[in-house]
Write a protein that holds these residues in place. Structure first.
Motif, PDB file in Angstrom:
ATOM      1  N   ASN A  95       0.342  -1.258   0.177  1.00 44.58           N
ATOM      2  CA  ASN A  95       0.344  -0.116   0.009  1.00 44.58           C
ATOM      3  C   ASN A  95       0.931   1.234  -0.014  1.00 44.58           C
ATOM      4  N   LYS A 116      -2.490   7.107  -1.700  1.00 46.52           N
ATOM      5  CA  LYS A 116      -2.226   5.695  -1.357  1.00 46.52           C
ATOM      6  C   LYS A 116      -2.306   4.987  -2.309  1.00 46.52           C
ATOM      7  N   LYS A 118      -2.946   1.456  -3.712  1.00 42.63           N
ATOM      8  CA  LYS A 118      -2.710  -0.854  -3.376  1.00 42.63           C
ATOM      9  C   LYS A 118      -2.369  -1.252  -4.895  1.00 42.63           C
TER      10      LYS A 118
END
Length: 130
Positions: A95, A116, A118
């Motif tokens: 992440n 962020k 992932k």
């Protein structure tokens, strides 16, 4: 994404490329049921390094910081004889925080917020063991 890439091409903007390099340490297990058929499994954990290539025009380039994050992987499959494997593997590559570094455009760094992201991969594998 094909549509996004064509938009970059239309405005002659350099496309960023995401290069993810996981460094893993793990364990594997194999179990044969006779000489023809077996099962295997493996798992690992480590560090994922994410590098994003620069994005922008020739005089207005945005560079990105290298990001590190915890990564893991697991998988398994079947063994056919001593030389063929078929399996599925899941890799969670982290992440990551995507953050601009020293942009050359005349926008304050505070207006280029970090985000962020992932990253993961599911792979199907056909292997030849030698």
């Amino acid at each position: 994404n094909k549509d996004m890439r064509s938009k970059y091409d239309d405005i002659s903007k350099t496309k960023p490329n995401y290069i993810n390099f996981p460094i893993m340490l793990g364990l594997g297990y194999q179990c044969y049921f006779g000489k023809v058929f077996g099962l295997y499994a493996n798992a690992g954990a480590g560090l994922g390094l994410l590098y994003i290539t620069p994005e922008g025009w020739s005089d207005q380039i945005t560079n990105f910081r290298v990001s590190t994050a915890f990564s893991w992987q697991g998988g398994g499959g079947i063994l056919l004889g001593e030389h063929i494997s078929i399996g599925a593997h899941y890799h969670f590559l982290g992440n990551h925080t995507i953050e601009a570094k020293d942009p050359t455009i005349s926008v304050p760094l505070s207006m280029l917020p970090s985000r962020k992201q992932k990253m993961s991969i599911l792979s199907l594998k056909l292997g030849i063991i030698f």
